[in-house]
Scaffold this motif. Structure first.
Motif, mmCIF file in Angstrom:
data_model
loop_
_atom_site.group_PDB
_atom_site.id
_atom_site.type_symbol
_atom_site.label_atom_id
_atom_site.label_comp_id
_atom_site.label_asym_id
_atom_site.label_seq_id
_atom_site.Cartn_x
_atom_site.Cartn_y
_atom_site.Cartn_z
ATOM 1 N N LEU A 37 0.859 -1.178 0.000
ATOM 2 C CA LEU A 37 0.000 0.000 0.000
ATOM 3 C C LEU A 37 0.894 1.225 0.000
ATOM 4 O O LEU A 37 1.733 1.370 0.893
ATOM 5 C CB LEU A 37 -0.894 0.009 1.250
ATOM 6 N N PHE A 43 -6.616 2.779 7.053
ATOM 7 C CA PHE A 43 -5.304 2.131 6.904
ATOM 8 C C PHE A 43 -5.077 1.157 8.063
ATOM 9 O O PHE A 43 -4.580 0.047 7.873
ATOM 10 C CB PHE A 43 -4.186 3.174 6.850
ATOM 11 N N LEU A 86 -6.988 -1.952 7.252
ATOM 12 C CA LEU A 86 -6.361 -2.753 6.192
ATOM 13 C C LEU A 86 -5.198 -3.566 6.764
ATOM 14 O O LEU A 86 -4.986 -4.722 6.398
ATOM 15 C CB LEU A 86 -5.859 -1.847 5.064
ATOM 16 N N VAL A 142 -3.034 -5.731 3.671
ATOM 17 C CA VAL A 142 -1.793 -5.190 3.114
ATOM 18 C C VAL A 142 -0.605 -5.776 3.879
ATOM 19 O O VAL A 142 -0.685 -5.980 5.084
ATOM 20 C CB VAL A 142 -1.751 -3.642 3.147
ATOM 21 N N VAL A 198 3.445 -1.112 3.989
ATOM 22 C CA VAL A 198 2.949 0.235 3.691
ATOM 23 C C VAL A 198 4.144 1.121 3.378
ATOM 24 O O VAL A 198 5.167 1.046 4.070
ATOM 25 C CB VAL A 198 2.153 0.813 4.887
ATOM 26 N N ILE A 228 -1.468 -1.134 -4.146
ATOM 27 C CA ILE A 228 -2.555 -0.158 -4.065
ATOM 28 C C ILE A 228 -1.859 1.184 -3.912
ATOM 29 O O ILE A 228 -1.191 1.430 -2.906
ATOM 30 C CB ILE A 228 -3.462 -0.425 -2.850
#
Lengths: 263, 263, 263, 263
Positions: free
Chosen positions: C52, C67, C70, C76, C79, C215
């Motif tokens: 992400l 977030f 996720l 995810v 990040v 993403i």
């Protein structure tokens, strides 16, 4: 006002989603949330006359059924649109199918970005327009022409507008396939498209409104025409606009609605 | 082709600057350089009929004298523009002064982004339009009306167009202050603005052209009207467009010119 | 593929809405629908390592909880974000409240467009960073520093990442309030922020992935860092990007994902 | 202030053109004219320390020689840029040729929108970086690394910066091909890229400045890094920014400069 954080829920429906956006309250979420709230107010009162302005290829883009529904449910009292949406609404009602062939030209298809319609659909449209125009003569306003088209179509927002007697104005319609056929027809027939008459009609609608609201999709002539009419009564009481146009070009299309107040 | 690096020279003139952009050849520099080269070709041949389309508030933005010059020097054979530019050209010729008061509404001024014009200038414009319209009757095309306006003005692109007999088309003109006064006047006078007649006229111009070029400033109705007319002869031979509109909305305003070929 | 028309239903939930967008298939609706479908595929397989990337002020804009979710739901695996999001996540977890005061500067508040945070929140943040840094010494990677921060916070995505052992990379973190305090601290302490170590770590993650997805929210360094790492294994298997950046500037931020394949 | 109309003259040079833009004073012309005037003031005083920030692929886009010239003529006192510009400057100095192959991927070339560079140029760049890094050890700041690179190059802005001892900061450099080679090299060598040291250095530069100005090309980390440093002394005295980024995303990249004053 505190800025809240967005809370996703799996069972969230569109209304719940928009309320979350309003709770967040900033950046795009805040703008979306405030727009939803304004629409809610506009639609919760019977005293508000609502104008829907639609520029660009919204019908080719798949929104025709949505406009049809807004008209049938009495959520809009008048529509001001580009010729393109009138043409594509009729094309679809006549059986023309929009297909997705990507962002490229394809022989035998007319293209709108990544939407395509077979050119034969335009031949069908030509037959249709010839038939409509042959039944009309003398001075005909744009909204009368569009209702005549709608009455002969089995679906679409033109049909809905004719059924519900919601006026459709299209001040730039000559700049479209409708305009092309009006032009060809008027060469050897007594037919004058009287766009000025639509101005009378919209002016009366605006004067009679207790409150005036506008849903502005895209800018261009439809937005300007609605805001010009709103000037006759000191402006809009409610307005929501959705556009990609920028304010810094100075064009009204991208202008914040406050600018209109200066006129 | 090799991408060159931009070489700044203190004594660089606009032509040299554009040639440097063309040498660089990529990104915005390349687009600007190619546009300059296309204009050069368009203007170096006597066989090219050049259409200038102007959307938005270009005259309020200070470009009126440039359009006047393009007309007087024979660099454009027809102009297609929004009503706004017609109105602001007349306002300036009638002595109306545009001032810069920042991006805010100011009482007594009509605003276009960060340009303002005193509201009394619109009263003067009203007197002028009444005078112009009182001398006209029956069916009058938009270009005839605009020439009549130009003949009575001492400067501006409308005056230049009347002097040089360059047609000005404004298919959306009803959606402007000109349209407002046409509407008021036509309520009790025998006056019909015949916008369809302008379509005949532009069609003839396009058919007679050996080659057809277009300079497209902004999108909206002027761009669409020019491209629609160009369809009658299989499209444009030369074209340059300058716009902030995006292709992804699907609107023709932001569409790449190739899209028009699919029509 | 036929372009369908959008059918609104009052009881539509977000999933139904996105499926309608996919059915429409063109313009923005089509892009949104395809993005939803790609995410669905990415998340339906256990073999996909999902990165992400988050540029800009997404947390100040109210997306921090999203977030966090996720990360906690295992959607995810890593990040990559700007320093701004790290700082605002900590500010909120430390009790700093973002408020909406409009698009203007207000004394005593730091502003992000139309979101404001009281300046005293930054003093609290300073105390917090001093405490975190005083417990660290020698060479510390960015992800280790961010986990240390997260362990000391009671909420937010940094805390979630520390709990779930999801690495957070922030290659541009020195360009943030974290960077400011790292700089001040490192002046008189044995502390080196080892950003290169994060490159090793991400490279291993990418090499070990069976399939790689991304993403991409906004562009800038997080997008570039993810795409650079993806190059080590021949690119991304799945990707969705949401950005306002334009391709024509040539910046990777606005570049279509195909461009990355050329590297 | 009266809005003047743009007067084109065939012999107009760039300076005359910009003065005309300033005379027009509104919309894009006014912004361009004011920017030119601010640069003029910034450069007419010896007391102003000027920071140049460059995001995106400006060198790939052909502006490398312009940056070289600004440095050699003493018009900028420090440069803050993305890794991409550092890499492309070195690629060009090493003989790598950028070519224009359109907006498409071409085998054997790395693409930046419509600019392409042969992949072998990157092999040459790898040899070069190995050579540069092999001569360095211990903690090395980014500006020291970039000067070392510049000293070994025969042209480009890195060479100019090394000659003129103008510091180049690149806080996000790890996220570039330089970062990749730094990472590979540091795996088995005593080499630490000390980006924090650059913060000390820039802070001193900013503290010592009598007045501080910034030329901000694009947004992203370079803009934020410059504005963050400016905070240490209460902000910028002069600033010009050129960007396609939008304010409404809330990202600093597109933020008006006033926003920075709130920090």
């Amino acid at each position: 006002m505190k800025r809240e954080t967005f809370r996703y829920r799996g069972d969230m429906d569109l209304d719940g989603f928009l309320r979350e956006m309003e709770r967040v309250g900033v950046l795009g979420a805040g703008r979306l949330g405030r727009a939803a709230r304004i629409l809610e107010k506009m639609w919760s009162s019977d005293d508000v006359t609502v104008l829907l302005t639609v520029a660009g290829p919204a019908v080719a883009g798949g929104l025709g059924e949505l406009f049809e529904r807004l008209i049938r449910e009495g959520l809009v009292d008048a529509v001001i649109t580009s010729g393109a949406n009138v043409v594509h609404d009729a094309l679809e009602a006549l059986g023309g199918i929009h297909v997705c062939l990507g962002e490229r030209n394809v022989d035998g298809y007319g293209r709108v970005h990544d939407t395509h319609i077979p050119t034969e659909a335009f031949e069908e449209f030509e037959r249709f327009m010839r038939e409509v125009l042959s039944d009309l003569s003398g001075r005909v306003s744009c909204r009368e022409l569009l209702w005549e088209m709608g009455k002969r179509l089995e679906s679409g927002f033109l049909r809905a507008a004719a059924d519900e007697e919601v006026p459709i104005y299209s001040p730039g319609i000559l700049d479209s396939m409708v305009g092309l056929h009006v032009w060809i027809h008027s060469q050897d027939h007594d037919f004058h498209l009287d766009l000025v008459d639509d101005m009378h009609h919209l002016a009366d609608l605006v004067f009679e409104a207790e409150e005036l609201g506008a849903i502005i999709l895209g800018g261009s002539v439809p937005k300007h025409f609605a805001m010009g009419a709103a000037m006759l009564r000191g402006g809009l009481d409610y307005a929501v606009q959705i556009t990609m146009d920028r304010p810094e070009t100075g064009s009204l299309s991208g202008a914040p609605l406050e600018e209109g107040k200066s006129w």
